[in-house]
Design a protein around this motif. Structure first.
Motif, short mmCIF file in Angstrom:
data_model
loop_
_atom_site.label_atom_id
_atom_site.label_comp_id
_atom_site.label_asym_id
_atom_site.label_seq_id
_atom_site.Cartn_x
_atom_site.Cartn_y
_atom_site.Cartn_z
N PRO A 55 0.82 -1.20 -0.10
CA PRO A 55 -0.03 0.11 0.00
C PRO A 55 0.82 1.18 -0.03
CG PRO A 55 -0.60 -1.37 1.48
CD PRO A 55 0.31 -2.16 1.01
N TRP A 56 0.32 2.51 -0.84
CA TRP A 56 0.73 3.62 -0.68
C TRP A 56 0.12 4.57 0.18
CZ3 TRP A 56 5.17 5.58 -3.47
CH2 TRP A 56 5.79 4.66 -4.14
N ARG A 57 -1.01 4.05 0.57
CA ARG A 57 -2.04 5.02 1.26
C ARG A 57 -2.45 4.18 2.33
NH1 ARG A 57 -4.56 10.05 1.36
NH2 ARG A 57 -6.48 9.77 2.93
N ILE A 58 -2.45 4.34 3.78
CA ILE A 58 -3.25 3.82 4.76
C ILE A 58 -4.30 4.53 5.58
CG2 ILE A 58 -2.90 2.31 6.76
CD1 ILE A 58 -0.13 1.34 5.66
N ASP A 59 -5.19 4.34 5.74
CA ASP A 59 -6.22 5.06 6.48
C ASP A 59 -6.45 4.21 7.78
OD1 ASP A 59 -7.18 7.63 4.85
OD2 ASP A 59 -7.45 6.15 3.39
N VAL A 60 -6.28 5.07 8.74
CA VAL A 60 -6.62 4.15 10.20
C VAL A 60 -7.64 4.73 10.83
CG1 VAL A 60 -5.47 3.79 12.24
CG2 VAL A 60 -4.31 3.95 10.48
N ASP A 61 -8.81 4.06 10.87
CA ASP A 61 -9.97 4.37 11.64
C ASP A 61 -9.52 4.36 13.14
OD1 ASP A 61 -13.24 4.33 11.48
OD2 ASP A 61 -12.52 3.66 13.25
N VAL A 62 -9.81 5.34 13.96
CA VAL A 62 -9.48 5.65 15.33
C VAL A 62 -10.43 5.14 16.15
CG1 VAL A 62 -7.67 7.46 14.74
CG2 VAL A 62 -10.14 8.10 15.25
N PHE A 63 -11.77 5.18 15.63
CA PHE A 63 -12.78 4.82 16.49
C PHE A 63 -13.06 3.58 17.30
CE2 PHE A 63 -13.81 8.65 14.14
CZ PHE A 63 -14.10 9.64 15.21
N MET A 64 -12.53 2.70 16.44
CA MET A 64 -12.75 1.19 16.83
C MET A 64 -11.72 0.94 17.96
SD MET A 64 -15.25 0.33 15.10
CE MET A 64 -15.58 -1.27 14.80
N THR A 65 -11.80 -0.47 18.37
CA THR A 65 -10.77 -0.79 19.87
C THR A 65 -9.39 -0.66 19.20
OG1 THR A 65 -12.77 -1.88 20.50
CG2 THR A 65 -10.42 -2.27 21.45
N ALA A 66 -8.56 -0.08 19.60
CA ALA A 66 -7.09 0.03 19.19
C ALA A 66 -6.46 -1.26 19.59
CB ALA A 66 -6.43 1.19 19.74
N VAL A 67 -5.37 -1.58 18.97
CA VAL A 67 -4.64 -2.83 19.42
C VAL A 67 -3.68 -2.67 20.79
CG1 VAL A 67 -2.54 -2.14 18.24
CG2 VAL A 67 -2.99 -4.67 18.44
N SER A 68 -3.63 -1.33 21.07
CA SER A 68 -2.98 -0.85 22.35
C SER A 68 -3.54 0.49 22.61
CB SER A 68 -1.57 -1.06 22.56
OG SER A 68 -0.89 -0.04 21.79
N GLN A 69 -3.73 0.60 23.99
CA GLN A 69 -4.18 1.94 24.39
C GLN A 69 -4.03 2.28 25.91
OE1 GLN A 69 -7.04 3.16 26.24
NE2 GLN A 69 -7.89 1.13 26.57
N VAL A 70 -3.71 3.15 26.39
CA VAL A 70 -3.60 3.57 27.94
C VAL A 70 -4.44 4.85 27.94
CG1 VAL A 70 -2.01 4.49 29.61
CG2 VAL A 70 -1.40 2.52 28.09
N SER A 71 -5.53 4.89 28.89
CA SER A 71 -6.19 5.97 29.07
C SER A 71 -6.77 6.68 27.62
CB SER A 71 -5.53 7.01 29.94
OG SER A 71 -5.32 6.51 31.26
N PHE A 72 -6.94 5.92 26.48
CA PHE A 72 -7.40 6.57 25.27
C PHE A 72 -8.34 5.95 24.56
CE2 PHE A 72 -4.90 10.06 22.58
CZ PHE A 72 -5.95 10.03 21.81
N ASP A 73 -9.48 5.90 25.20
CA ASP A 73 -10.73 5.03 24.47
C ASP A 73 -12.01 5.74 24.55
OD1 ASP A 73 -11.45 2.96 22.95
OD2 ASP A 73 -12.13 1.69 24.72
#
Lengths: 153, 156
Positions: free
Chosen positions: B22-40
């Motif tokens: 891929p030359w472009r990757i869009d990341v949807d931030v609203f779904m559950t992240a693979v890792s997070q700390v106090s950021f959901d």
């Protein structure tokens, strides 16, 4: 070793995705009836996908995705309600689990996931079917905001 | 190994040209992240694209995504809400810092695009993109990050 191409070559496994997002707004690859987008300021993305006609048992909607070989988690962001079905989630024709969309009170931006299912590499069809419902639910009205597949191993 | 440029016929042992990655990757931030700390936390806002933002608000809150990157040069871009309590986000790939972006503004604004260009990726494969709220502008009242979308663009 010869390395043709502007940036050389990589093992084909590197082509396999780890994260696949499915926005439900577009035309699905298959569905039991027409699904439409309904605007709602109560949800992120500002809308949700639901049936255009009467919602009935076994209504379904599907998208084709390319997955890498391994274990994947599928997650659904949806709106809860008193007329929602229990979604049966299938990947490549195999049922991975169910997600209950029923709630007596309306709920928005609800994330529900099914973890740890194995899949082979390549094109896989992701299908959601309103194949059952909570005994308290009054119907099979689908309300989808977003779907995501994440490879975990 | 026999070289088989451009072929996608088999998985193991085959080689393909990484121009196909891929030359472009869009990341949807609203779904559950693979890792997070106090950021959901998802917060609705009618003034922001996507009708909402994902929010972290304490120092060292963080969120991570696994993405498939080709070797080359990448630009990171996010769509954020800026404000007087927003912090400086540190961008990391596989634990290495690749840049910082200050999301503080005195007046605040919606749908602000900020980017870090020239991110070098040496080898293709899965990378953990991490947004870490490690510091803040001296004028900011806090460490908030309000993000609605993330895009990665390969430039070479």
């Amino acid at each position: 070793m010869q390395r043709p191409g502007l940036l050389g070559q990589v093992a084909i496994e590197a082509l396999e995705p780890w994260l696949v997002d499915v926005a439900p707004w577009g035309t699905p690859i298959a569905s039991s009836q027409t699904f439409v987008t309904v605007i709602s300021s109560l949800v992120v993305y500002n809308g949700q996908t639901t049936q255009s006609g009467a919602a009935v048992f076994n209504d379904s909607i599907a998208w084709d995705t390319v997955l890498g070989g391994g274990s994947w988690t599928v997650e659904l962001m949806h709106s809860l309600g008193s007329n929602r079905p229990i979604y049966t989630v299938q990947v490549g024709g195999a049922t991975w689990g169910t997600i209950d969309g029923y709630s007596a009170a309306a709920g928005y931006n609800t994330r529900s996931s099914i973890a740890g299912s194995a899949v082979g590499a390549g094109k896989q069809r992701l299908t959601l079917a309103a194949a059952s419902k909570n005994a308290s639910s009054s119907g099979y009205t689908v309300a989808l905001q977003h779907l995501q597949l994440r490879r975990t191993a | 190994m026999t070289e088989r440029p451009g072929l996608l016929a088999a998985r193991t042992g085959q080689w393909v040209n990484d121009q196909a990655l891929p030359w472009r990757i869009d990341v949807d931030v609203f779904m559950t992240a693979v890792s997070q700390v106090s950021f959901d936390t998802i917060t609705l806002t009618g003034s922001q694209a996507y009708n909402g933002r994902k929010q972290g608000s304490v120092q060292n809150c963080e969120i991570g995504f696994d993405v498939l990157l080709a070797a080359g040069t990448w630009t990171y871009e996010h769509l954020v809400q800026t404000g007087n309590s927003n912090g400086i986000v540190t961008l990391q790939l596989n634990g290495a810092t690749v840049g910082t972006l200050d999301t503080y503004t005195a007046g605040g604004a919606f749908n602000v695009r900020q980017n870090v260009a020239g991110i070098a990726v040496a080898s293709p494969g899965r990378a953990r993109l991490r947004l870490l709220m490690a510091s803040k502008n001296g004028s900011s009242a806090g460490y908030e990050l309000d993000v609605s979308h993330v895009t990665l663009r390969r430039t070479s």
